[in-house]
Design a protein around this motif. Structure first.
Motif, PDB file in Angstrom:
ATOM      1  N   CYS A  40       0.844  -1.152   0.122  1.00 21.32           N
ATOM      2  CA  CYS A  40      -0.060  -0.252   0.069  1.00 21.32           C
ATOM      3  C   CYS A  40       0.777   1.291  -0.062  1.00 21.32           C
ATOM      4  N   ARG A  41       1.874   1.292   0.822  1.00 19.64           N
ATOM      5  CA  ARG A  41       2.565   2.574   0.879  1.00 19.64           C
ATOM      6  C   ARG A  41       3.307   2.757  -0.591  1.00 19.64           C
ATOM      7  N   GLY A  43       0.198  -0.164  10.624  1.00 26.54           N
ATOM      8  CA  GLY A  43      -1.006  -0.753  10.623  1.00 26.54           C
ATOM      9  C   GLY A  43      -2.198   0.238  10.277  1.00 26.54           C
ATOM     10  N   TRP A  44      -1.999   1.133  11.235  1.00 29.22           N
ATOM     11  CA  TRP A  44      -3.170   2.368  11.251  1.00 29.22           C
ATOM     12  C   TRP A  44      -3.095   3.062   9.647  1.00 29.22           C
ATOM     13  N   PHE A  45      -1.772   3.553   9.502  1.00 29.51           N
ATOM     14  CA  PHE A  45      -1.330   4.278   8.437  1.00 29.51           C
ATOM     15  C   PHE A  45      -1.821   3.657   7.161  1.00 29.51           C
ATOM     16  N   LEU A  70      -4.136   1.186   6.786  1.00 30.84           N
ATOM     17  CA  LEU A  70      -5.625   1.164   6.548  1.00 30.84           C
ATOM     18  C   LEU A  70      -6.168   2.490   6.158  1.00 30.84           C
ATOM     19  N   ALA A  71      -5.316   3.667   6.613  1.00 28.40           N
ATOM     20  CA  ALA A  71      -5.838   4.700   6.037  1.00 28.40           C
ATOM     21  C   ALA A  71      -5.497   5.036   4.538  1.00 28.40           C
ATOM     22  N   LEU A  72      -4.379   4.447   4.115  1.00 36.18           N
ATOM     23  CA  LEU A  72      -4.071   4.206   2.656  1.00 36.18           C
ATOM     24  C   LEU A  72      -5.222   3.632   2.031  1.00 36.18           C
ATOM     25  N   MET A  73      -5.487   2.437   2.612  1.00 36.49           N
ATOM     26  CA  MET A  73      -6.482   1.697   1.577  1.00 36.49           C
ATOM     27  C   MET A  73      -8.209   2.302   1.807  1.00 36.49           C
ATOM     28  N   ALA A  74      -8.400   3.066   2.757  1.00 36.99           N
ATOM     29  CA  ALA A  74      -9.587   3.845   2.703  1.00 36.99           C
ATOM     30  C   ALA A  74      -9.669   4.919   2.123  1.00 36.99           C
ATOM     31  N   SER A  75      -8.488   5.402   1.274  1.00 42.90           N
ATOM     32  CA  SER A  75      -8.403   6.487   0.488  1.00 42.90           C
ATOM     33  C   SER A  75      -8.952   6.057  -1.039  1.00 42.90           C
ATOM     34  N   LYS A 109       0.586  10.232  16.945  1.00 44.49           N
ATOM     35  CA  LYS A 109       0.538   9.680  15.494  1.00 44.49           C
ATOM     36  C   LYS A 109      -0.406   8.902  15.127  1.00 44.49           C
ATOM     37  N   ASP A 110      -0.686   7.891  16.151  1.00 44.41           N
ATOM     38  CA  ASP A 110      -1.587   6.758  15.805  1.00 44.41           C
ATOM     39  C   ASP A 110      -2.842   7.703  15.772  1.00 44.41           C
ATOM     40  N   ARG A 111      -3.413   8.381  16.761  1.00 45.50           N
ATOM     41  CA  ARG A 111      -4.619   9.063  16.749  1.00 45.50           C
ATOM     42  C   ARG A 111      -4.865   9.907  15.404  1.00 45.50           C
TER      43      ARG A 111
END
Length: 698
Positions: free
Chosen positions: A548-549, A596-598, A600-605, A653-655
């Motif tokens: 994803c990155r 992991g959070w980062f 998922l954020a990329l996926m959600a875009s 950063k996670d938040r």
């Protein structure tokens, strides 16, 4: 018998040539045994000077009468071929027997014998040799060993051995016999030897060719199954002394004596004192003797000792700086030609353990900072190791992978190995050969090192590493192999569009085949669903996150290849985000949770990626962590231990990443979210926004 047929003649000749070069280049100092003794403390005897007393004829006759029966019975026993019959000693000591029957302790009845022995010593009587022989013969009887020790007779003969006076060989011989017999299975007597530090005087007699054959067994009897003696014997540098005498030919080819000698070398090598006090050349002696040895038991003792020395950094450095690594490699190769009894479970297991120990030692040696300096990639040793990668003997393959892997510590070296030496081609061929788990694990470890250098990743993929490791994702019998194989998939796809395309390539080019809709990533995701291993699950999640990155930013920029890969990622792999959820729910590595959070954020875009994210949020643990993180309920203090504790910057950063994740999900989900879930996420975003605004206002 173990076979070495799998080793090519060229390889064997090359290693032998390297070994000869090593011997010639060795610059060890080999102190003589006399020099070793000169560095050890002098021993002392508490006996009076010999010849300090003059006995009258009457006194001499009195002593003679007291011991005449002992001598006569000993002589008659010798003539009848039964020199060690205890009944002769008992018959000669009538008073002692009578006292024993009345309940008097034998130790008391032997006091008069000790007095006579002292007088015979002080008067320099030749009769002492005969008395010593009788006492030595009698000491073979277990019931007399305790009284001999308690009465002081044992100490008397230990002092004889320690004396620097003119003591004849025969007297020393029988004195040593008595000590050896009396200490057999008798810890009380062994303690007498240790408390008086008498082991060194006995060891000094190793140099006497007329006494070495009895002095070595005496030390063996003192040490056998008696741990306190091991340290003292080791501290006296017994291992080096025996090895030097063996190499110099002082200890002759006597089967029993050699057994005792090699056992003592191994015993002393198990003690820190023995290793720390030994000259550097000890490891050379061990390797040369091992290479000459034909008996399995002796070879085993030598190798066990050698690996104990090579466990110490000092001897690792000595091995490398003295060009001795080739010798140790030759010892490993020698283990395949040493004859063993294939029907003996003990010997079969023993030779396997020996090879494992040598490999572990070579792994430690090659991890030394000096190793790369003395053995560059163009050295004969490196060439030998390269040829071992495809050897028929598994332990040679493992050795090659570990040692060459330890050389692969910089991008430059790794690139030379791949670009010029083509080592990766042979390694991939081993993965495809159906080798056992231990070999596969070592090969994968080496390949992972090579994959760290960015320029190598495409070369590894071109050599077929992705299909090769994909077969190992089903290698359930060895989870470590599964983990390493999964880890390489991540390593070779980092920042590489070309290799990501290979990972997302169909398993079959036939459009009518069901495998056409499945990719190598599909196989990796199947492993995720099957395995119970948290590290494997996490590693697969990191692979997805890495993809994803690399791909998502390029797709946003309009890169058509990236768009196509992203479409494949989401449309062909249902549940592709679930491994990312495993990254989030693990608690050992806070930085992995952030990855992991980062991801998922990329996926959600991405519209298609939103479906995968929603699928991941069906995991209640992931959904709960999302809510707690966004609500600010996750803090650095929540960690179970210090090692897994994130800092406040990480928590913030996670938040932020979760906030972006939810925003992108709400923007792109296009009906993938149930209405209730959408309302919950909207509420979380609103609450979080107000909290952030309040913080800024404050």
């Amino acid at each position: 018998m173990a076979s070495a047929e799998g080793i090519s003649m060229a390889m064997a000749a090359g290693t032998e040539a390297a070994r000869q070069h090593s011997v010639q280049a060795t610059s060890f100092d080999f102190p003589s045994v006399q020099q070793i003794f000169s560095e050890l403390p002098e021993s002392s005897s508490s006996l009076s000077d010999r010849g300090s007393e003059t006995l009258s004829l009457e006194e001499h006759e009195k002593m003679f009468r007291a011991l005449s029966l002992v001598i006569e019975n000993a002589e008659s026993a010798a003539e009848s071929g039964n020199a060690f019959d205890l009944k002769e000693l008992h018959a000669s000591l009538e008073q002692a027997d009578a006292d024993a029957r009345r309940g008097r302790r034998d130790v008391e009845s032997l006091q008069s014998v000790l007095e006579i022995l002292n007088k015979l010593w002080a008067s320099n009587s030749e009769f002492l040799v005969q008395a010593a022989e009788v006492m030595a013969n009698g000491s073979r009887e277990l019931s007399w060993r305790g009284p001999i020790g308690k009465s002081g007779i044992l100490k008397f003969f230990l002092d004889v051995i320690s004396s620097k006076k003119n003591v004849g060989v025969k007297l020393l011989y029988h004195s040593l016999r008595l000590v050896g017999n009396t200490c057999a299975d008798m810890n009380e007597n062994r303690q007498i030897v240790l408390e008086g530090f008498y082991t060194l005087p006995i060891i000094r007699h190793f140099l006497n060719p007329e006494l070495v054959h009895v002095a070595i067994p005496v030390i063996y009897n003192i040490c056998m199954d008696y741990e306190p003696a091991h340290a003292q014997v080791a501290e006296n540098r017994t291992a080096y002394i025996i090895l030097k005498l063996l190499k110099d030919g002082v200890i002759k080819d006597n089967s029993a004596l050699l057994n005792f000698s090699y056992d003592l070398v191994e015993l002393a090598s198990e003690q820190a004192q023995g290793i720390d006090n030994s000259p550097d050349g000890t490891i050379w002696l061990l390797t040369q003797l091992a290479l000459e040895e034909t008996e399995f038991d002796h070879f085993s003792s030598l190798v066990n000792s050698l690996t104990a020395y090579l466990d110490k950094e000092r001897f690792q450095n000595a091995c490398v700086s003295n060009n001795m690594v080739e010798d140790v490699l030759s010892v490993l190769r020698r283990s395949f030609s040493i004859e063993i009894d294939e029907t003996s479970k003990e010997e079969v297991s023993g030779i396997a353990q020996i090879r494992l120990k040598i490999n572990q030692a070579l792994g430690e040696v090659s991890a030394s900072e000096l190793f790369a300096e003395h053995y560059p990639l163009d050295s004969a040793l490196a060439q030998t190791l390269k040829s071992w990668i495809i050897a028929d003997e598994e332990q040679l393959q493992i050795c090659a992978c570990v040692m060459l892997g330890n050389l692969a510590r910089s991008d430059e070296v790794c690139q030379v190995m791949v670009r010029d030496l083509k080592i990766h081609v042979e390694l991939v061929s081993v993965l495809e050969s159906g080798s056992r788990g231990s070999v596969l694990h070592s090969v994968l470890g080496f390949l992972k090192n090579l994959a760290i250098a960015g320029d190598n990743r495409v070369s590894l993929a071109e050599a077929g590493i992705i299909p090769a490791v994909s077969r190992l994702w089903a290698f359930e019998s060895v989870p470590q192999v599964q983990f390493m194989a999964a880890s390489i998939a991540r390593q070779v796809t980092i920042s590489s569009m070309e290799n990501i395309a290979r990972l997302l390539a169909p398993l079959s080019e036939d459009p009518d085949s069901p495998a056409h809709k499945r990719t190598y990533l599909s196989l990796l995701l199947s492993l995720f669903e099957k395995t119970d291993s948290a590290p494997i699950k996490t590693e697969i999640g990191r692979t997805v996150a890495s993809i994803c990155r690399t791909v998502t930013p390029k797709a946003r920029e309009g890169d058509e290849a990236a768009k196509s890969l992203l479409e494949k990622l989401y449309t062909l792999h249902e549940g592709v985000a679930r491994p990312v959820g495993a990254m989030i729910t693990q608690t050992q590595w806070p930085v992995v949770r952030s990855e992991g959070w980062f991801a998922l954020a990329l996926m959600a875009s991405n519209h298609s990626g939103c479906v995968a994210v929603v699928n991941c949020l069906h995991n209640e643990e992931v959904a709960m962590l999302l809510k707690k993180t966004l609500d600010g309920e996750v803090s650095a203090s929540d960690a179970s231990d210090e090692s897994s504790k994130p800092d406040e910057t990480q928590v913030t950063k996670d938040r932020d990443n979760v906030f972006v994740l939810v925003q992108e999900l709400l923007k792109n989900e296009a009906g993938a979210l149930p209405m209730g879930s959408r309302e919950t996420l909207e509420g979380l975003v609103k609450t979080s926004s107000l909290r952030l605004k309040g913080t800024q206002d404050a």
